[in-house]
Design a protein around this motif. Sequence first.
Motif, PDB file in Angstrom:
ATOM      1  N   THR A   1       9.815  27.197 -13.777  1.00  0.00           N
ATOM      2  CA  THR A   1       8.499  27.697 -14.261  1.00  0.00           C
ATOM      3  C   THR A   1       7.362  27.551 -13.420  1.00  0.00           C
ATOM      4  OG1 THR A   1       8.197  26.496 -16.153  1.00  0.00           O
ATOM      5  CG2 THR A   1       9.662  28.230 -16.652  1.00  0.00           C
TER       6      THR A   1
ATOM      7  N   CYS B   1      -1.806  32.151 -17.756  1.00  0.00           N
ATOM      8  CA  CYS B   1      -0.529  31.108 -17.791  1.00  0.00           C
ATOM      9  C   CYS B   1      -0.481  30.595 -19.104  1.00  0.00           C
ATOM     10  CB  CYS B   1      -0.978  29.934 -16.967  1.00  0.00           C
ATOM     11  SG  CYS B   1       0.375  28.868 -16.714  1.00  0.00           S
TER      12      CYS B   1
ATOM     13  N   LYS C   1       4.771  32.580 -17.425  1.00  0.00           N
ATOM     14  CA  LYS C   1       5.073  31.626 -18.568  1.00  0.00           C
ATOM     15  C   LYS C   1       5.652  30.172 -17.874  1.00  0.00           C
ATOM     16  CE  LYS C   1       7.799  34.632 -20.807  1.00  0.00           C
ATOM     17  NZ  LYS C   1       8.560  35.636 -21.606  1.00  0.00           N
ATOM     18  N   THR C   2       5.119  29.122 -18.482  1.00  0.00           N
ATOM     19  CA  THR C   2       5.530  28.027 -18.012  1.00  0.00           C
ATOM     20  C   THR C   2       5.670  26.708 -19.097  1.00  0.00           C
ATOM     21  OG1 THR C   2       3.116  27.060 -17.822  1.00  0.00           O
ATOM     22  CG2 THR C   2       3.900  28.158 -15.916  1.00  0.00           C
TER      23      THR C   2
ATOM     24  N   GLN D   1       7.313  28.925  -9.917  1.00  0.00           N
ATOM     25  CA  GLN D   1       6.782  30.287  -9.755  1.00  0.00           C
ATOM     26  C   GLN D   1       5.248  30.066  -9.842  1.00  0.00           C
ATOM     27  OE1 GLN D   1       7.480  32.822 -13.198  1.00  0.00           O
ATOM     28  NE2 GLN D   1       6.886  31.298 -14.759  1.00  0.00           N
TER      29      GLN D   1
END
Length: 294
Positions: A149, A110, A141-142, A152
Amino acid sequence: MPRGRIIKALSGFYYVENEDGIFQCRGRGNFRKRKLTPLVGDWVEFEAANKTDGYVLEMEDRLNELVRPPIANVEQAILVFSVESPSFNPVLLDRFLVHIEANNISPVICLSKIDLLSGEDSSLIEKYEEDYKKLGYEVLKTSIYIEETLNQLKPYLSGKVSVFAGQSGVGKSSLLNALKPELNIETNEISKSLGRGKHTTRHVELIPLEEGGYVADTPGFSSLDFQNIETEELSQFFPEMLERINDCKFRACTHINEPSCAVKQAYKDGLIASHRYEHYAQFLDEIKNQKRRY
């Protein structure tokens, strides 16, 4: 006899959850004699006269166990690494991945704080992302400021026991707060002088999510040793090396100086990312030096 899972350990108490609720328990007296320590994540048998006065009597066999953080029966590790503040650290990520692979836990990488990403740094992160995806790793990708994001990430957490782990200051607690705001986990800004975050999480705890899974926010730390990994085992925890081990000329090949080494050849041919091979060589040397000191 009631059965449940330890979801928190704090100040000598174990908080055991089952369908009847959460019970505060102490450990059985003979655990210490048997050199057993219950961990968060353990499935246990217990007895309790009420919700605040119980005893853990027996521990069931574990699927796996992590030392740092101290937790058992983890199904998945969310390895949180920021792209900025602090800067992305591929050496530490590979160190984590080795330990996760060695414990037979499924990793999800992450990359946090992507809202801070720009310019050349963005291209570099995309290259790392591509490298890890080629190895079969899930890479997300957050940003806590970009809701899609976070959305997901949620399906990966559903129905599983996941541990959130990574370097201090990468935003593990902020990410959990964004996923479940009522947690209100303490967070601190990055220390300007040290360039890393303060340790804001004081204990390990399994936190239930609406998606039906549990996550553990764990104390931040910046290093992991390889005391339980032998030199001949290390390459097994690099997927790109594992698939080529049987093609090496020598059975106990360390992929450093041996002739007719399939791993070295793949590295020379660009089939193994240079940073991955370099980190492998660094970790191998570290393991050898550890063994010499004993």
